[in-house]
Design a protein around this motif. Structure first.
Motif, short mmCIF file in Angstrom:
data_model
loop_
_atom_site.label_atom_id
_atom_site.label_comp_id
_atom_site.label_asym_id
_atom_site.label_seq_id
_atom_site.Cartn_x
_atom_site.Cartn_y
_atom_site.Cartn_z
N MET A 126 23.79 -101.17 1.28
CA MET A 126 23.57 -101.50 2.69
C MET A 126 22.22 -102.20 2.86
SD MET A 126 24.04 -99.07 5.98
CE MET A 126 24.06 -99.75 7.63
N ARG A 127 21.21 -101.72 2.18
CA ARG A 127 19.89 -102.36 2.27
C ARG A 127 19.95 -103.79 1.74
NH1 ARG A 127 14.52 -99.36 0.59
NH2 ARG A 127 15.29 -98.06 2.25
N ALA A 128 20.69 -104.03 0.67
CA ALA A 128 20.83 -105.40 0.14
C ALA A 128 21.52 -106.30 1.17
CB ALA A 128 21.61 -105.39 -1.17
N ARG A 129 22.54 -105.79 1.84
CA ARG A 129 23.24 -106.58 2.86
C ARG A 129 22.32 -106.84 4.05
NH1 ARG A 129 28.63 -108.39 2.96
NH2 ARG A 129 28.26 -107.86 0.79
N GLU A 130 21.55 -105.84 4.45
CA GLU A 130 20.57 -106.02 5.53
C GLU A 130 19.57 -107.11 5.14
OE1 GLU A 130 20.39 -101.36 7.03
OE2 GLU A 130 18.89 -102.11 5.62
N SER A 131 19.08 -107.05 3.91
CA SER A 131 18.10 -108.04 3.44
C SER A 131 18.66 -109.45 3.52
CB SER A 131 17.68 -107.73 2.00
OG SER A 131 16.96 -106.52 1.95
N ASP A 132 19.92 -109.60 3.10
CA ASP A 132 20.59 -110.90 3.15
C ASP A 132 20.67 -111.43 4.58
OD1 ASP A 132 22.32 -113.13 2.18
OD2 ASP A 132 23.84 -112.05 3.33
N LEU A 133 21.09 -110.58 5.50
CA LEU A 133 21.24 -111.01 6.89
C LEU A 133 19.89 -111.32 7.54
CD1 LEU A 133 24.05 -108.53 7.88
CD2 LEU A 133 24.25 -111.03 7.85
N LEU A 134 18.88 -110.52 7.25
CA LEU A 134 17.54 -110.78 7.79
C LEU A 134 16.98 -112.08 7.22
CD1 LEU A 134 16.19 -107.13 7.64
CD2 LEU A 134 16.55 -108.46 9.74
N ALA A 135 17.18 -112.30 5.92
CA ALA A 135 16.66 -113.51 5.27
C ALA A 135 17.27 -114.78 5.84
CB ALA A 135 16.89 -113.43 3.75
N ARG A 136 18.50 -114.73 6.29
CA ARG A 136 19.14 -115.90 6.90
C ARG A 136 18.38 -116.40 8.11
NH1 ARG A 136 25.57 -115.52 6.50
NH2 ARG A 136 25.72 -114.55 4.47
N ARG A 137 17.61 -115.52 8.76
CA ARG A 137 16.80 -115.89 9.92
C ARG A 137 15.32 -115.91 9.57
NH1 ARG A 137 19.22 -118.29 13.94
NH2 ARG A 137 17.52 -117.60 15.26
N GLY A 138 15.03 -115.96 8.25
CA GLY A 138 13.65 -116.06 7.80
C GLY A 138 12.84 -114.79 7.93
N ARG A 139 13.51 -113.66 7.95
CA ARG A 139 12.82 -112.38 8.12
C ARG A 139 12.91 -111.57 6.82
NH1 ARG A 139 11.65 -110.30 13.01
NH2 ARG A 139 12.23 -111.48 14.86
N PRO A 140 11.80 -111.01 6.38
CA PRO A 140 11.87 -110.08 5.25
C PRO A 140 12.39 -108.72 5.74
CG PRO A 140 9.62 -110.21 6.02
CD PRO A 140 10.42 -111.21 6.84
N HIS A 141 12.94 -107.96 4.82
CA HIS A 141 13.37 -106.59 5.15
C HIS A 141 12.12 -105.72 5.25
CE1 HIS A 141 15.41 -102.79 5.15
NE2 HIS A 141 16.60 -103.38 5.02
N PRO A 142 11.93 -105.00 6.38
CA PRO A 142 10.73 -104.18 6.51
C PRO A 142 10.60 -103.08 5.47
CG PRO A 142 11.94 -104.25 8.60
CD PRO A 142 12.76 -104.96 7.57
N LEU A 143 11.70 -102.72 4.83
CA LEU A 143 11.66 -101.67 3.82
C LEU A 143 11.67 -102.22 2.40
CD1 LEU A 143 14.18 -99.15 5.44
CD2 LEU A 143 11.69 -99.22 5.66
N ALA A 144 11.49 -103.52 2.24
CA ALA A 144 11.52 -104.14 0.92
C ALA A 144 10.49 -103.46 0.02
CB ALA A 144 11.21 -105.63 1.01
N GLY A 145 10.92 -103.16 -1.19
CA GLY A 145 10.03 -102.53 -2.16
C GLY A 145 10.08 -101.01 -2.14
#
Length: 183
Positions: A156-175
């Motif tokens: 789920m976090r990977a899918r969230e990261s993908d969707l956020l990145a499409r709008r130029g946003r990093p995932h706040p929980l990355a790392g």
């Protein structure tokens, strides 16, 4: 999916119209074309009521999702796994009267903006990034995603990261390795 904004008792803590448009853009690729979902903004008391009623935890939380789809059914599914970011085949729960192939209301994403803003202030988190994550997170729940086990949480976090990145946003929980209860 197209987000329809509903403001219920949320006061001045709700993001402005421009920010809500950006949140809607984040949810757009989720769900089949033509589908909608409500993004409902509520105060802490209403969120505590809902959280108590549906999860047995009578305290505010950041986001709750109430979906109109289920992971088991008869006949062809309303959406197949992978379509519109669906985690699995999903069928209408029967309450809305929609049938296979009909555009429909995927459900509601309920957010408590006062709670989110206080928590962000307490931890030094970016409020806009948190609202973005909660919107994507809630939309994915409507499409069958969950984070009850470590593999589910990672997917789920990977899918969230993908969707956020499409709008130029990093995932706040990355790392971060595990779901730390922020969601």
């Amino acid at each position: 999916m197209r987000l329809l904004t509903v403001i219920r008792l949320a006061g001045g803590a709700v993001p402005d119209a421009g920010a809500r448009d950006e949140l809607a853009a984040l949810a757009e690729p989720v769900g089949p074309a033509g589908w909608t979902a409500e993004q409902v903004w509520v105060d802490d008391a209403e969120m505590a009521r809902l959280n108590g009623l549906y999860r047995g935890k009578p305290e505010p939380t950041d986001v709750l999702s109430f979906g109109n789809l289920v992971a088991a059914g008869e006949g062809p599914p309303a959406v197949r796994a992978g379509e519109g970011h669906a985690a699995c085949d999903l069928w209408w729960d029967g309450a809305g009267g929609a049938t296979c192939g009909d555009p429909g209301d995927a459900g509601s994403i309920v957010i408590a903006p006062e709670f989110v803003r206080r928590r962000c202030e307490l931890h030094g988190w970016d409020v806009a990034a948190e609202f973005a994550l909660l919107t994507v997170h809630g939309a994915l729940h409507l499409m069958g995603w969950d984070h009850e086990t470590p593999p589910e949480a990672a997917a789920m976090r990977a899918r969230e990261s993908d969707l956020l990145a499409r709008r130029g946003r990093p995932h706040p929980l990355a790392g971060e390795e595990a779901d730390d209860g922020r969601r």
